[in-house]
Design a protein around this motif. Structure first.
Motif, PDB file in Angstrom:
ATOM      1  N   MET A  10       5.838  14.876   6.646  1.00 56.39           N
ATOM      2  CA  MET A  10       6.607  13.643   6.784  1.00 56.39           C
ATOM      3  C   MET A  10       7.707  13.522   5.726  1.00 56.39           C
ATOM      4  O   MET A  10       8.630  12.736   5.886  1.00 56.39           O
ATOM      5  CB  MET A  10       5.679  12.427   6.702  1.00 56.39           C
ATOM      6  CG  MET A  10       4.571  12.401   7.746  1.00 56.39           C
ATOM      7  SD  MET A  10       5.188  12.505   9.437  1.00 56.39           S
ATOM      8  CE  MET A  10       5.967  10.897   9.613  1.00 56.39           C
TER       9      MET A  10
ATOM     10  N   MET B 241       0.845  -1.208   0.000  1.00 56.20           N
ATOM     11  CA  MET B 241       0.000   0.000   0.000  1.00 56.20           C
ATOM     12  C   MET B 241       0.875   1.250   0.000  1.00 56.20           C
ATOM     13  O   MET B 241       1.943   1.276   0.611  1.00 56.20           O
ATOM     14  CB  MET B 241      -0.872   0.042   1.268  1.00 56.20           C
ATOM     15  CG  MET B 241      -2.253  -0.541   1.088  1.00 56.20           C
ATOM     16  SD  MET B 241      -3.329   0.473   0.020  1.00 56.20           S
ATOM     17  CE  MET B 241      -4.619  -0.755  -0.309  1.00 56.20           C
ATOM     18  N   ASN B 242       0.369   2.254  -0.663  1.00 54.72           N
ATOM     19  CA  ASN B 242       1.051   3.531  -0.684  1.00 54.72           C
ATOM     20  C   ASN B 242       0.275   4.463   0.257  1.00 54.72           C
ATOM     21  O   ASN B 242      -0.685   5.098  -0.141  1.00 54.72           O
ATOM     22  CB  ASN B 242       1.046   4.046  -2.131  1.00 54.72           C
ATOM     23  CG  ASN B 242       1.812   5.328  -2.257  1.00 54.72           C
ATOM     24  OD1 ASN B 242       2.573   5.694  -1.361  1.00 54.72           O
ATOM     25  ND2 ASN B 242       1.595   6.021  -3.351  1.00 54.72           N
ATOM     26  N   PHE B 243       0.677   4.473   1.512  1.00 56.95           N
ATOM     27  CA  PHE B 243      -0.072   5.233   2.522  1.00 56.95           C
ATOM     28  C   PHE B 243       0.123   6.737   2.317  1.00 56.95           C
ATOM     29  O   PHE B 243       1.212   7.188   1.969  1.00 56.95           O
ATOM     30  CB  PHE B 243       0.375   4.817   3.923  1.00 56.95           C
ATOM     31  CG  PHE B 243       0.214   3.345   4.184  1.00 56.95           C
ATOM     32  CD1 PHE B 243      -1.051   2.770   4.244  1.00 56.95           C
ATOM     33  CD2 PHE B 243       1.321   2.527   4.337  1.00 56.95           C
ATOM     34  CE1 PHE B 243      -1.204   1.408   4.478  1.00 56.95           C
ATOM     35  CE2 PHE B 243       1.181   1.166   4.565  1.00 56.95           C
ATOM     36  CZ  PHE B 243      -0.077   0.608   4.633  1.00 56.95           C
ATOM     37  N   LYS B 244      -0.950   7.480   2.536  1.00 60.70           N
ATOM     38  CA  LYS B 244      -0.902   8.918   2.250  1.00 60.70           C
ATOM     39  C   LYS B 244      -0.585   9.729   3.509  1.00 60.70           C
ATOM     40  O   LYS B 244      -1.480  10.102   4.259  1.00 60.70           O
ATOM     41  CB  LYS B 244      -2.249   9.363   1.658  1.00 60.70           C
ATOM     42  CG  LYS B 244      -2.483   8.797   0.257  1.00 60.70           C
ATOM     43  CD  LYS B 244      -3.814   9.261  -0.324  1.00 60.70           C
ATOM     44  CE  LYS B 244      -4.981   8.458   0.253  1.00 60.70           C
ATOM     45  NZ  LYS B 244      -6.284   8.773  -0.355  1.00 60.70           N
ATOM     46  N   TYR B 245       0.689   9.981   3.721  1.00 61.07           N
ATOM     47  CA  TYR B 245       1.120  10.739   4.901  1.00 61.07           C
ATOM     48  C   TYR B 245       0.944  12.241   4.686  1.00 61.07           C
ATOM     49  O   TYR B 245       0.757  12.714   3.565  1.00 61.07           O
ATOM     50  CB  TYR B 245       2.594  10.427   5.199  1.00 61.07           C
ATOM     51  CG  TYR B 245       2.866   8.972   5.473  1.00 61.07           C
ATOM     52  CD1 TYR B 245       2.444   8.372   6.660  1.00 61.07           C
ATOM     53  CD2 TYR B 245       3.541   8.178   4.545  1.00 61.07           C
ATOM     54  CE1 TYR B 245       2.696   7.028   6.908  1.00 61.07           C
ATOM     55  CE2 TYR B 245       3.793   6.828   4.787  1.00 61.07           C
ATOM     56  CZ  TYR B 245       3.364   6.259   5.971  1.00 61.07           C
ATOM     57  OH  TYR B 245       3.605   4.934   6.219  1.00 61.07           O
ATOM     58  N   ALA B 246       1.068  12.994   5.794  1.00 58.09           N
ATOM     59  CA  ALA B 246       1.062  14.454   5.692  1.00 58.09           C
ATOM     60  C   ALA B 246       2.353  14.932   5.025  1.00 58.09           C
ATOM     61  O   ALA B 246       3.382  14.246   5.055  1.00 58.09           O
ATOM     62  CB  ALA B 246       0.947  15.061   7.096  1.00 58.09           C
TER      63      ALA B 246
END
Lengths: 396, 396
Positions: free
Chosen positions: B9, B1-6
């Motif tokens: 980060m 998964m390509n997690f959507k960080y702020a």
């Protein structure tokens, strides 16, 4: 001087609960306000012994700086516990020890939220989660909930049509403030939607172990194949809140980001607090301790429900939770719970008006009752008093 | 998964020091890296006794939730201590107890910084302050420092010509990383500039009590008429860091804002940690304890200086601090301290390369030495080793 604060400070208000708590510290007040555990159940002697041993066996390490991730035996306990109770498959590297669950909420905001991002939450939801996330400039969309959790079709409609959704925040067990619990089906569906729309779920669980009837349910995380679900846990309700020790569990890749953010936020949690708790868990049987808590709280819940059924006007409805600390009271639409509180406070009885549990506001005809922190005679006396005040509001 | 960080980060890296600390936990490593106090000086037995009494006398309150502001006797002690040591005039309501000084830095960012705001700091400065502030999207302007603090004319030039300056961050006593101390005049001038330009000053002071020679100096706050100066304090270096208890002191109006922000960040500090420390302070003489620390650290500092004078190549210069934990080593321009560290680590000796103490980067020919945490034979052995490695870099 006119000091130049950040924009986020505009409109930031004191938590209604923590301000109320100051009033309710007066011994004459019967308080259903806080979420305070009953202090007479704290295992004080056992904690004293644990602390003594920690300092004797390895005082130098217990008082020194330690790793940001947390004390490994405690991380391992948290992983094992979740696996046993919630059907997850964590190991210690999935866990970051946090300064209570509240810090896990704050760090979640810091890791995921940019200004203008959207957080989806239950309606109503935990008010200190609202303020934790709001500090990062997000907006909220509230999803209607029924007896067994979020209305999933509504959730999917929002996910399908809205941009910049970053987090879905839920409390599936004995929710704060409603006391409601999600069905297994909804947990599974939530986890599937998180994968389908690639959105992070924060699954908060401070009350899950406080179940007075029915079976433990698997967490949304236990159905998670995408890694999008993160779980919070805490010692505040099963042990004691004064230590401020909780945790967040999730994919190692994500936990590493949290560790980076915690480094610059406060370096690490209290070393000796972590060691004390780990030593307590090694020496004593926490399940036995939790069983004692459950016995007392169940009795208080039963009594609160019974008294409310007898004393509250019929126009007033309320939840009958299977666990946790809270009940949610629904008033006729024309009654503002803040007005009710004002009258009750005159008679030294306190609760939390429901309005601030709705991030977008507008719903004032409900309130939250905590039943864990008052002895039984006070529960009866206090609820009778609220019943009388409600009667006057309804029948004049 | 390509997690959507702020966005914050991106480019957030692990603290070089905390990563190094993991290596240096191996017992064979001689570490001048961390800022670790000497654990053999922790008052373990006294802490055990304090904890026993706290739990016996009022265990229920000590393990329960408590106010965000902190434990009043501890707030009062902090106010009195600053008044005595630093010439301030605080009372307990000027104090918020924080989760170490590091949390006070984080909360300062949260209270004051919007994205794009500017923080002014010494060049170099404490690296975890850089990362704490950077999380709120600020930019940094570094002000050159000489032997007695920031070059004030340079500071005023920047204040006069730059918009959106929100904070000036300084460590006037035995600065981290240089060990340098500000003159009284510069403290006074800083305070006047803060008033003139209406800019908040964060006066950090973790090492001020660790003075091995000379007189205690009044803080910049003691000259502050505008209320713009805030002071940080901590028990980490005079007691023990494992408790993670520090404080921030300032105008009551400002402290109230910090309290609001701390509420949503982590509710409050560890109740029992605050009570343990307050009980220790009530039962024992912390001045006597600090005197013992000073005796040991002074000896280590003297030995470190003497050995560096004997063993380091003449091309290498270093500070000779009057207190605190750190010395700053300056190398010829063509030598990168990270390369020196690599060679030293091969021989099991560690320190922190200086590059990351400059928020805008670009200065790699220096490093920081901590002398508080190693016994004397290791200090000599380790510094000899660094000297030999430096000799090879300089003379090939």
């Amino acid at each position: 001087m006119n000091f130049k604060y950040a924009h986020r400070m505009n409109g930031l208000n004191a938590s209604e609960i923590r301000e109320l708590l100051k009033i309710t510290q007066q011994p004459e007040v019967i308080s259903f306000a806080g979420g305070l555990p009953a202090p007479e159940l704290f295992p004080i002697d056992e904690i004293k012994e644990a602390n003594r041993l920690v300092l004797e066996e390895d005082g130098k390490s217990a008082l020194q700086y330690s790793t940001t991730e947390g004390y490994d035996p405690l991380r391992k306990w948290a992983a094992d516990r979740m696996n046993k109770m919630l059907g997850t498959s964590f190991d210690y590297e999935n866990i970051l020890i946090t300064h209570g669950s509240q810090q896990a909420l704050d760090l979640s905001g810091k890791v995921f939220l940019d200004e203008g991002d959207i957080v989806i939450c239950e309606s109503p939801t935990y008010l200190a989660a609202i303020s934790a996330f709001r500090a990062y400039g997000c907006e909220f969309i509230e999803v209607p909930t029924d007896e067994d959790g979020m209305v999933i079709s509504e959730l999917e409609k929002i996910l399908k049509t809205t941009e910049r959704i970053k987090l879905i925040y839920v409390i599936p067990n004995f929710q704060n403030p409603t006391g409601r619990t999600w069905s297994i089906e909804k947990r599974k569906e939530l986890s599937e939607l998180a994968a389908k729309y690639n959105v992070i779920v924060i699954e908060d669980n401070p009350y899950g172990e406080l179940r007075y009837e029915g079976e433990q349910l698997p967490s949304a995380k236990s159905f998670d194949k995408s890694g999008n679900v993160l779980c919070l846990g805490t010692f505040s309700k099963i042990f004691c809140p004064g230590y401020r020790i909780g945790w967040i569990a999730g994919e190692k890749e994500i936990i590493k980001k949290y560790v980076l953010v915690k480094q610059s936020t406060d370096l690490q949690c209290n070393t000796i607090a972590q060691r004390d708790i780990a030593k307590y868990l090694e020496l004593y049987d926490i399940d036995k301790h939790i069983a004692e808590i459950l016995k007392v709280y169940k009795k208080r819940r039963d009594l609160a429900i019974k008294t409310m059924e007898a004393e509250f006007p019929k126009e007033v409805t309320f939840t009958r939770p299977h666990g946790g600390l809270f009940m949610w009271v629904q008033l006729p639409e024309n009654i503002n719970a803040r007005d009710v509180l004002e009258k009750c406070l005159e008679r030294n009885v306190a609760f939390v008006p429901g309005g601030s549990f709705f991030p977008n506001g507008g719903k004032e005809n409900n309130f939250r009752i905590n039943y864990s922190n008052m002895p039984e005679d006070k529960i009866v006396e206090g609820i009778k008093c609220i019943g009388e005040v409600l009667g006057k509001f309804i029948r004049g």
